[in-house]
Design a protein around this motif. Sequence first.
Motif, PDB file in Angstrom:
ATOM      1  N   ASN A  78      39.598  25.507  41.953  1.00 30.91           N
ATOM      2  CA  ASN A  78      39.560  26.671  42.850  1.00 30.91           C
ATOM      3  C   ASN A  78      39.807  26.270  44.308  1.00 30.91           C
ATOM      4  OD1 ASN A  78      38.997  28.298  40.670  1.00 30.91           O
ATOM      5  ND2 ASN A  78      36.822  28.533  41.122  1.00 30.91           N
TER       6      ASN A  78
ATOM      7  N   ASP B 168      33.918  35.107  41.518  1.00 36.08           N
ATOM      8  CA  ASP B 168      35.274  35.671  41.593  1.00 36.08           C
ATOM      9  C   ASP B 168      35.513  36.157  43.018  1.00 36.08           C
ATOM     10  OD1 ASP B 168      37.673  36.998  41.420  1.00 36.08           O
ATOM     11  OD2 ASP B 168      37.157  38.145  39.623  1.00 36.08           O
TER      12      ASP B 168
ATOM     13  N   SER C 217      38.306  36.535  44.615  1.00 30.90           N
ATOM     14  CA  SER C 217      39.417  37.485  44.791  1.00 30.90           C
ATOM     15  C   SER C 217      38.914  38.922  44.644  1.00 30.90           C
ATOM     16  CB  SER C 217      40.535  37.192  43.789  1.00 30.90           C
ATOM     17  OG  SER C 217      40.086  37.322  42.455  1.00 30.90           O
ATOM     18  N   LYS C 218      37.983  39.160  43.711  1.00 30.66           N
ATOM     19  CA  LYS C 218      37.377  40.485  43.556  1.00 30.66           C
ATOM     20  C   LYS C 218      36.589  40.855  44.807  1.00 30.66           C
ATOM     21  CE  LYS C 218      34.029  43.010  40.656  1.00 30.66           C
ATOM     22  NZ  LYS C 218      33.110  42.906  39.484  1.00 30.66           N
TER      23      LYS C 218
END
Length: 370
Positions: free
Chosen positions: A12, A164, A166-167
């Motif tokens: 990541n 997460d 990006s969420k």
Amino acid sequence: MKDPRIEKLAYNLINYSVSLQPGEKVLIENFGVQKELVTSLVAEAYKAGGFPFVSLKEPQIDREMMLGANPEQYAKIAEFEGNVMKEMDAYIGLRAGDNINELSDVPAEKLKINGETVGKMHTNIRVKQTKWVVLRYPSSSMAQLSKMSTVGFEDFYFQVCTLDYSKMGEAMESLVTLMNQTDRVRLVGEGTDLRFSIKDIPAIKCAGQLNIPDGEVYTAPVRDSINGTITYNTPSPYQGFVFENVSFTFENGKIVKATANDTERINKILDTDEGARFIGEFAIGVNPFIHEPMQDILFDEKIEGSFHFTPGQCYDEAPNGNNSAIHWDLVNIQRPEYGGGEIYFDDILIRKDGRFVIPELEKLNPENLI
């Protein structure tokens, strides 16, 4: 056998946080050597087609260096490290180590030398010219500060750091839009009633691309617009000392009164330079997994239901003209168990007791980010 959570975190960091591209150079700088994550980062950098460079540092050695620091020497260190940084496209700063108070006995004037040389180099070169991310790595001392077992803290750490993001970034867009449309802000809570403007200063979302863990949207107040009093309700380590019960009173942007568990020490920090008594950042924390302060600002500034209000240097992305050798994120938690509190934008209540209360921001409440 490598911990698969470490490999996921390394993936990541390389592919999302700094988005390393083929042919790009990344400096992996590790304070307090953590071999497993560093080797995973090197492997992921190669997989992405990048060129990894590694710098290993040790906090105890840094302490010894600072004890004898002089401005000429540290200007040369900053020049040396700056020449390396200029060659990089990306930077990953990994902070490990067993003692958050390693610098507690370094005199303030020595810490100031480091801040005005190496610190400013990071501000002027690393922050402005590279894709960068900074993170801590779990240790027994971090587990103690968070009042958790070592294994329990490691589980918490990887849960937080592999969220997460990006969420979260998508959910932050509504808050960014609202802040960009806002003029007047009011913060209310125990010992706090503060008013200021954020008009025409950009709001910036932080969702895993600058810090890990992440989870804040920041801007800056109009420099001279702040009036009132703020009282912070979380402990804050800074320059080797843990400050508590910090309270500032502002007149036209300037901190005219500052008290804490060591009032003399905090005023010395605020007298570092002219900009140290003005604010460089206002940010709202939303990470759904971080609930309690653990005396580590990379975690504490992201606490669910918190905000931070930062004396010192502003960011180029949200400029208010304030310049300083310091940038000190101090945190206030507004959830009910910490005394509650409200945030108003242009006289409209947008968050109460740590929860967003207008429809367009409800997606940032914790149950909607997990």
